[in-house]
Design a protein around this motif. Structure first.
Motif, PDB file in Angstrom:
ATOM      1  N   SER A  76      43.267  29.460  36.312  1.00 50.55           N
ATOM      2  CA  SER A  76      42.792  30.139  37.205  1.00 50.55           C
ATOM      3  C   SER A  76      41.834  29.635  38.244  1.00 50.55           C
ATOM      4  O   SER A  76      41.350  30.327  39.150  1.00 50.55           O
ATOM      5  N   LYS A 113      46.846  26.740  40.290  1.00 50.36           N
ATOM      6  CA  LYS A 113      46.179  27.933  39.652  1.00 50.36           C
ATOM      7  C   LYS A 113      46.136  27.739  38.368  1.00 50.36           C
ATOM      8  O   LYS A 113      46.148  28.704  37.458  1.00 50.36           O
ATOM      9  N   ASP A 150      42.070  27.811  42.076  1.00 52.59           N
ATOM     10  CA  ASP A 150      42.676  27.734  43.223  1.00 52.59           C
ATOM     11  C   ASP A 150      42.985  26.139  43.491  1.00 52.59           C
ATOM     12  O   ASP A 150      41.846  25.461  43.578  1.00 52.59           O
ATOM     13  N   LYS A 191      38.961  28.135  30.812  1.00 52.36           N
ATOM     14  CA  LYS A 191      38.630  29.556  31.378  1.00 52.36           C
ATOM     15  C   LYS A 191      37.280  29.985  30.761  1.00 52.36           C
ATOM     16  O   LYS A 191      36.499  30.536  31.226  1.00 52.36           O
ATOM     17  N   HIS A 239      36.407  37.884  38.975  1.00 51.17           N
ATOM     18  CA  HIS A 239      37.593  37.522  39.148  1.00 51.17           C
ATOM     19  C   HIS A 239      37.548  36.018  38.980  1.00 51.17           C
ATOM     20  O   HIS A 239      36.649  35.282  39.533  1.00 51.17           O
ATOM     21  N   PRO A 240      38.351  35.710  38.022  1.00 46.49           N
ATOM     22  CA  PRO A 240      38.327  34.293  37.809  1.00 46.49           C
ATOM     23  C   PRO A 240      38.507  33.163  38.781  1.00 46.49           C
ATOM     24  O   PRO A 240      38.090  31.912  38.800  1.00 46.49           O
ATOM     25  N   GLY A 241      39.313  33.442  40.019  1.00 47.11           N
ATOM     26  CA  GLY A 241      39.222  32.655  41.065  1.00 47.11           C
ATOM     27  C   GLY A 241      37.826  32.499  41.830  1.00 47.11           C
ATOM     28  O   GLY A 241      37.742  31.311  42.712  1.00 47.11           O
TER      29      GLY A 241
END
Length: 105
Positions: free
Chosen positions: A22, A19, A24, A59, A86-88
């Motif tokens: 951010s 992560k 996965d 990011k 959501h950053p993911g």
């Protein structure tokens, strides 16, 4: 160091597991090789800062790409996903985007 066996080790490394920025499955692995009288300080500084700056820039780039994606979805009348902010769920960068983030760091 053949000429000075008591010289400080000037190498540093940094591992930031899953992560990173951010994403996965993203991670950061860095090796920093200091040189000169203060090489150990330079390597330590880079080890402590580069991954932070790089993650911030990645990011920022991904957030901009997500904003553009959401604007396009709105223009096309497509509903936003529940996790749109959501950053993911943000889009990953292409090679050019990662290079830009690196250069900014």
């Amino acid at each position: 160091y053949p000429d000075d066996p008591h010289k400080a080790n000037q190498d540093r490394y940094r591992i930031v597991p899953a992560k990173f920025a951010s994403g996965d499955g993203d991670a950061f692995f860095g090796v920093f090789d200091g040189h000169g009288d203060n090489g150990h300080d330079c390597a330590e500084y880079a080890s402590n800062r580069l991954h932070v700056l790089l993650a911030k820039n990645i990011k920022r780039q991904r957030a901009a790409a997500n904003a553009a994606r959401l604007k396009e979805m709105e223009r096309e009348g497509v509903a936003k996903p529940k996790d749109a902010f959501h950053p993911g769920s943000w889009p990953y960068l292409d090679e050019e985007g990662y290079e830009k983030a690196c250069r900014m760091a």
